[in-house]
Write an enzyme that holds these catalytic residues in place. Structure first.
Site, PDB file in Angstrom:
ATOM      1  N   GLY A  36       0.822  -1.217   0.000  1.00  0.00           N
ATOM      2  CA  GLY A  36       0.000   0.000   0.000  1.00  0.00           C
ATOM      3  C   GLY A  36       0.849   1.257   0.000  1.00  0.00           C
ATOM      4  N   ALA A  74      -4.371  -8.171   2.783  1.00  0.00           N
ATOM      5  CA  ALA A  74      -4.074  -9.533   2.307  1.00  0.00           C
ATOM      6  C   ALA A  74      -3.167  -9.448   1.094  1.00  0.00           C
ATOM      7  CB  ALA A  74      -5.360 -10.259   1.915  1.00  0.00           C
ATOM      8  N   SER A  76      -2.685 -10.670  -2.705  1.00  0.00           N
ATOM      9  CA  SER A  76      -3.786 -10.942  -3.635  1.00  0.00           C
ATOM     10  C   SER A  76      -3.355 -11.292  -5.065  1.00  0.00           C
ATOM     11  CB  SER A  76      -4.729  -9.740  -3.662  1.00  0.00           C
ATOM     12  OG  SER A  76      -4.039  -8.624  -4.152  1.00  0.00           O
ATOM     13  N   THR A 116     -13.267 -12.888  -2.796  1.00  0.00           N
ATOM     14  CA  THR A 116     -12.936 -12.895  -4.221  1.00  0.00           C
ATOM     15  C   THR A 116     -13.702 -13.961  -4.996  1.00  0.00           C
ATOM     16  OG1 THR A 116     -11.133 -13.415  -5.770  1.00  0.00           O
ATOM     17  CG2 THR A 116     -10.954 -14.364  -3.608  1.00  0.00           C
ATOM     18  N   TYR A 140      -4.344 -18.495  -3.391  1.00  0.00           N
ATOM     19  CA  TYR A 140      -4.962 -17.202  -3.074  1.00  0.00           C
ATOM     20  C   TYR A 140      -6.451 -17.398  -2.774  1.00  0.00           C
ATOM     21  CZ  TYR A 140      -7.302 -12.784  -3.917  1.00  0.00           C
ATOM     22  OH  TYR A 140      -8.127 -11.703  -3.797  1.00  0.00           O
ATOM     23  N   LYS A 144      -8.600 -17.173   0.912  1.00  0.00           N
ATOM     24  CA  LYS A 144      -9.768 -16.297   1.109  1.00  0.00           C
ATOM     25  C   LYS A 144     -10.978 -17.121   1.553  1.00  0.00           C
ATOM     26  CE  LYS A 144      -8.403 -12.051   0.011  1.00  0.00           C
ATOM     27  NZ  LYS A 144      -8.825 -10.734   0.465  1.00  0.00           N
ATOM     28  N   LEU A 189      -5.354  -6.579 -16.236  1.00  0.00           N
ATOM     29  CA  LEU A 189      -5.484  -6.266 -17.664  1.00  0.00           C
ATOM     30  C   LEU A 189      -5.587  -4.765 -17.954  1.00  0.00           C
ATOM     31  CD1 LEU A 189      -5.829  -7.285 -20.574  1.00  0.00           C
ATOM     32  CD2 LEU A 189      -8.293  -7.392 -20.146  1.00  0.00           C
TER      33      LEU A 189
HETATM   34  N1  UFG Z   1      -4.934 -10.752 -19.457  1.00  0.00           N
HETATM   35  C1  UFG Z   1      -4.327 -10.666 -20.691  1.00  0.00           C
HETATM   36  N2  UFG Z   1      -3.174  -9.970 -20.776  1.00  0.00           N
HETATM   37  C2  UFG Z   1      -2.585  -9.367 -19.693  1.00  0.00           C
HETATM   38  C3  UFG Z   1      -3.227  -9.463 -18.439  1.00  0.00           C
HETATM   39  C4  UFG Z   1      -4.414 -10.173 -18.362  1.00  0.00           C
HETATM   40  O1  UFG Z   1      -4.813 -11.219 -21.686  1.00  0.00           O
HETATM   41  O2  UFG Z   1      -1.527  -8.760 -19.853  1.00  0.00           O
HETATM   42  C5  UFG Z   1      -6.223 -11.474 -19.381  1.00  0.00           C
HETATM   43  C6  UFG Z   1      -6.187 -12.623 -18.399  1.00  0.00           C
HETATM   44  O3  UFG Z   1      -5.736 -13.786 -19.034  1.00  0.00           O
HETATM   45  C7  UFG Z   1      -7.663 -12.690 -17.979  1.00  0.00           C
HETATM   46  C8  UFG Z   1      -8.150 -11.243 -18.103  1.00  0.00           C
HETATM   47  O4  UFG Z   1      -7.184 -10.584 -18.895  1.00  0.00           O
HETATM   48  O5  UFG Z   1      -8.364 -13.471 -18.863  1.00  0.00           O
HETATM   49  C9  UFG Z   1      -8.244 -10.528 -16.773  1.00  0.00           C
HETATM   50  O6  UFG Z   1      -7.018 -10.714 -16.081  1.00  0.00           O
HETATM   51  P1  UFG Z   1      -6.673  -9.941 -14.732  1.00  0.00           P
HETATM   52  O7  UFG Z   1      -5.303 -10.403 -14.310  1.00  0.00           O
HETATM   53  O8  UFG Z   1      -6.887  -8.489 -14.917  1.00  0.00           O
HETATM   54  O9  UFG Z   1      -7.777 -10.449 -13.729  1.00  0.00           O
HETATM   55  P2  UFG Z   1      -8.160 -11.949 -13.290  1.00  0.00           P
HETATM   56  O10 UFG Z   1      -9.509 -12.204 -13.893  1.00  0.00           O
HETATM   57  O11 UFG Z   1      -7.105 -12.913 -13.547  1.00  0.00           O
HETATM   58  O12 UFG Z   1      -8.191 -11.762 -11.711  1.00  0.00           O
HETATM   59  C10 UFG Z   1      -9.285 -11.305 -11.040  1.00  0.00           C
HETATM   60  C11 UFG Z   1      -8.853 -10.629  -9.748  1.00  0.00           C
HETATM   61  C12 UFG Z   1      -8.215 -11.625  -8.817  1.00  0.00           C
HETATM   62  C13 UFG Z   1      -9.156 -12.786  -8.634  1.00  0.00           C
HETATM   63  C14 UFG Z   1      -9.530 -13.396  -9.953  1.00  0.00           C
HETATM   64  C15 UFG Z   1     -10.531 -14.499  -9.805  1.00  0.00           C
HETATM   65  O13 UFG Z   1      -7.937  -9.608 -10.013  1.00  0.00           O
HETATM   66  O14 UFG Z   1      -7.983 -11.030  -7.567  1.00  0.00           O
HETATM   67  O15 UFG Z   1     -10.115 -12.415 -10.781  1.00  0.00           O
HETATM   68  O16 UFG Z   1     -10.270 -15.486 -10.742  1.00  0.00           O
HETATM   69  F1  UFG Z   1      -8.563 -13.739  -7.876  1.00  0.00           F
END
Ligand code: UFG
Length: 328
Positions: A36, A74, A76, A116, A140, A144, A189
């Protein structure tokens, strides 16, 4: 009386504090500043303390009149949890155990908990309901879920009431452009996409385009961080009004594919944002969309910013103002 916010200097914690302050709430923050930023919150009562340091935590409860807790503190990151589960169990599970014990000893009996979508694992049905099976596919999500279960038994035995909010994909920033997402390393993303128009990366990676979805890229449910903040406020008031413990999903109910998110970011920023298809990221489900019917029905939650374009516009305002996060 004050609300103790753990992890208040993080992305969702700081946005929630700003919102609670706008509702006239007094806030006390505990954050170990591992991830943080002190300057993300404007509070007098800030304690740089780790929850596992129970003596120091107890002093915070003794020095302040704490009415209830909102618990964000936490680790994450799904990927890191796969290679370092020890840290996730120690910080997330043991940290929460220390917090609950300190709450018990100080007779504080209300907690809103930051959970989550990762508690569900690979979903069987879309949209996901709170009653669906929880079978996390990474430490993770497992930690949770364990924290949620601890709260269930602490309610049963000691009467500590909890509301657990299972977030889907938190995104966006405060309208002021002064509070937003600042992770190092960044894995999410939308901030990664916006690093391209900021000149910090040449292209965005698409992690797989061979999923069973209309355009082949994974679909997620993006929820504005200020709508999340409002849900925490409503959950807290729900407990203050004497209601029982409960668990709620928190998403917008609408899914967008990775390619759709990139396309909207192109519109918002006016930048072509090159994208390169790469291998799938391990453990990514094809589709995660929440049913948020329960929180709308029980808490009267009504998202104000459920248009992905608005979410990305707000994120863009923050990242443009603060290209290096809180270090600017
Ligand atoms: N992605 C890309 N390119 C990148 C980053 C992400 O294609 O550079 C895709 C990932 O594969 C995914 C989507 O974008 O399909 C979203 O990815 P994020 O990493 O932004 O988010 P997640 O869905 O993986 O993660 C979120 C929360 C987590 C939680 C999870 C539950 O951020 O805290 O959902 O599955 F655990």
């Amino acid at each position: 009386m004050s609300i103790l916010v753990t992890g208040g200097a993080g992305y969702i914690g700081s946005a929630t504090i700003k919102y609670l302050q706008s509702k006239g709430k007094e806030i006390v923050v505990v954050d170990n500043l591992q991830t943080g930023y002190r300057n993300s919150v404007d509070v007098d009562k800030f304690y740089k303390i780790d929850l596992r340091d129970m003596d120091s935590l107890d002093k915070v409860f003794k020095e302040n009149e704490i009415e209830g807790v909102i618990h964000f503190a936490a680790n994450s990151l799904v990927g890191v949890s796969m290679t370092d589960p020890y840290t996730y169990y120690d910080n997330n599970v043991y940290g929460t155990l220390c917090l609950l014990k300190t709450m018990m000893e100080n007779d504080v009996k209300k907690i809103v908990f930051s959970s989550t979508a990762a508690t569900y694992g690979e979903p069987k049905n879309i949209p996901i309901l709170e009653s669906d099976i929880t079978n996390p596919t990474n430490p993770y999500g497992e930690t949770k879920l364990t924290m949620e279960k601890m709260m269930k038994w602490f309610d049963y035995a000691y009467g500590i009431k909890y509301v657990s909010l299972r977030y889907f994909n938190a995104a966006g920033a405060h309208k002021s452009g002064e509070i937003g997402e600042a992770h190092n390393p960044e894995t999410h993303l939308i901030p990664l996409i916006l690093q391209v128009p900021l000149g910090q990366r040449e292209y965005v990676s698409i992690f797989g385009d061979d999923y069973d979805t209309p355009d082949g890229t994974p679909i997620r449910d993006y929820i504005h961080v200020m709508d999340l903040a409002d849900a925490h406020y409503l959950a807290y008031e729900h407990l203050v009004s004497g209601n029982d413990s409960d668990i709620f999903n928190l998403g917008s109910g609408t899914g967008f594919s990775v390619k759709e998110v990139i396309e909207i970011a192109r519109e918002v920023t006016g930048h072509e944002i090159p994208a390169v298809v790469e291998a799938r990221r391990a453990g990514d489900p094809a589709v995660l969309i929440a049913s948020s019917a329960k929180i709308k029905d029980v808490l009267g939650w009504n998202p104000q910013y459920d248009d992905l374009k608005v979410i990305i516009e707000d994120a863009w305002r923050w990242h443009k103002n603060h290209p290096n996060g809180y270090d600017d």
